[in-house]
Scaffold this active site. Structure first.
Site: not given
Length: 409
Positions: A154, A386
């Site tokens: 992240s 994603e």
């Protein structure tokens, strides 16, 4: 615009194939309906019957992907100028939902090409597009998006892979992790740090690196909880020489390039999650109609019927977000906010529906002879890759607060 509301009566056999609410706004074109039917029939013939085998063995679905390429269901983003179909995001979302309905592991392998191609489409030179996008339309090749690292998921700004300029080339060194199609890629999109002293917006540059370049080490195939046939690996780069001609866009603009690709690909990840959610709902509905307890089908018990209602609502709501953000992207509107909303909602609906399907199946749902335990394992990754659900909420909340401060509510 004419809007008509359909009232679904108890016992309507066409329930699962109809939208509860229809309007001209959500009508698909004849071409899109044809594309949707192609993906649906391909899935029914090639993917669904083979999904359990690939889940059990972890075997990469090479032959299925070749067939998908042959019928035009692979590399669908590639512009017509480079030999592709040049499909829009909404078009591609129809394909993703249908393929993931059959097996999201196989769909992920296919769509990973689109993720790697997206920054090339957005920012590469015409020569690079002809060379690397063109070859994808000439034969069934795979490619991979190399951004995530062991210490930077992240936190993209924490990427440590570096690229050092040496004359007319760059030397790339670093380790990437959780790379889909990592062991099958003909080429990689690689994000590397080119200025260690700059902030994230100016520190990184994107490159295309040939899969057979000296200095690349492909790690072992990871044994994951779900989507087991997807080829996920670590990729190491040790003084890999890359020509400056393979640089995508300007030096220092790689972060924007990599993140910009998500405005195209997050709606497609979300649409795949819708496919899983829909499959879980339909499997649960069929089972609940057939399974009887206390003298009647379990679907007729309120506890189960309400679960089914919630599952159907989740599918429709998630798909609505997917279609809206896809429409925005196709029409040149910024869709970052709704792409994050679609990704978060659809991934969580997929997980809830899969878990509820297992619950409705009872003990059978916990057994691999039935399809829903695989759906539950496959669904989890949608809340992680994603951009995690937490990252999506960070993007959404910041966007809302920034807009509110400007008086936009």
């Amino acid at each position: 615009m004419v809007i008509s509301c359909w009232v679904i009566l108890l016992g309507d056999s066409d329930l699962t194939s109809q939208f509860f609410f229809q309007s001209d706004l959500f009508s698909l074109s004849p071409e899109q309906l044809e594309l949707q039917e192609l993906a649906k029939s391909f899935t029914a013939k090639e993917i669904t019957p083979n999904a359990a085998h690939h889940d059990r063995t972890g075997e990469y679905p090479t032959e299925i992907l070749k067939k998908a390429w042959e019928v035009g269901l692979l590399n669908t983003h590639v512009p017509e100028a480079y030999g592709g179909l040049g499909l829009g995001v909404l078009d591609c979302s129809l394909i993703s939902e249908e393929m993931a309905y059959g097996c999201s592991g196989i769909q992920t392998a296919a769509e990973a090409n689109g993720l790697a191609e997206a920054p090339v489409i957005i920012g590469a030179s015409d020569a690079l597009k002809k060379k690397y996008l063109g070859r994808m339309t000439e034969e069934p090749l795979m490619c991979a998006y190399c951004v995530t690292e062991p210490i930077a998921g992240s936190d993209v700004a924490g990427i440590a892979t570096k690229a050092v300029k040496k004359g007319n080339s760059w030397s790339i060194t670093g380790n990437k992790m959780w790379i889909t199609n990592g062991g099958k890629a003909n080429w990689y999109f690689v994000l590397a740090k080119t200025d260690p002293n700059a902030n994230a917006g100016k520190a990184f540059t994107g490159f295309i690196v040939d899969g057979n370049a000296p200095g690349i080490t492909v790690g072992k195939k990871e044994l994951n909880m779900g989507q087991r046939c997807s080829d996920t690996r670590g990729i190491s780069f040790e003084d890999v020489e890359v020509s400056d001609e393979n640089r995508i866009g300007d030096v220092g603009k790689g972060f924007q390039l990599a993140m910009g690709a998500f405005d195209t690909t997050r709606p497609l990840v979300a649409s795949a999650a819708v496919g899983v959610a829909r499959r879980a709902y339909e499997e649960a509905l069929k089972y609940a109609i057939e399974r009887k307890t206390m003298g009647k089908a379990i679907a007729e018990h309120q506890a189960i019927s309400f679960m089914l209602a919630d599952m159907a609502m989740g599918v429709e709501a998630a798909r609505g977000l997917v279609w809206k953000t896809s429409w925005q992207r196709d029409n040149g509107e910024r869709n970052t906010l709704l792409a994050s909303m679609a990704k978060a909602v659809a991934s969580e609906v997929a997980n809830k529906n899969a878990a509820d399907a297992v619950q409705i199946f009872g003990g059978n749902g916990f057994n691999s002879e039935y399809p829903v335990e695989k759906l539950m394992r496959d669904a989890k990754i949608f809340m992680i890759y994603e951009g995690t659900s937490q990252i999506q909420r960070l993007i959404i909340s910041r966007s809302l607060i920034d807009a509110a401060k400007k008086g936009n509510f």
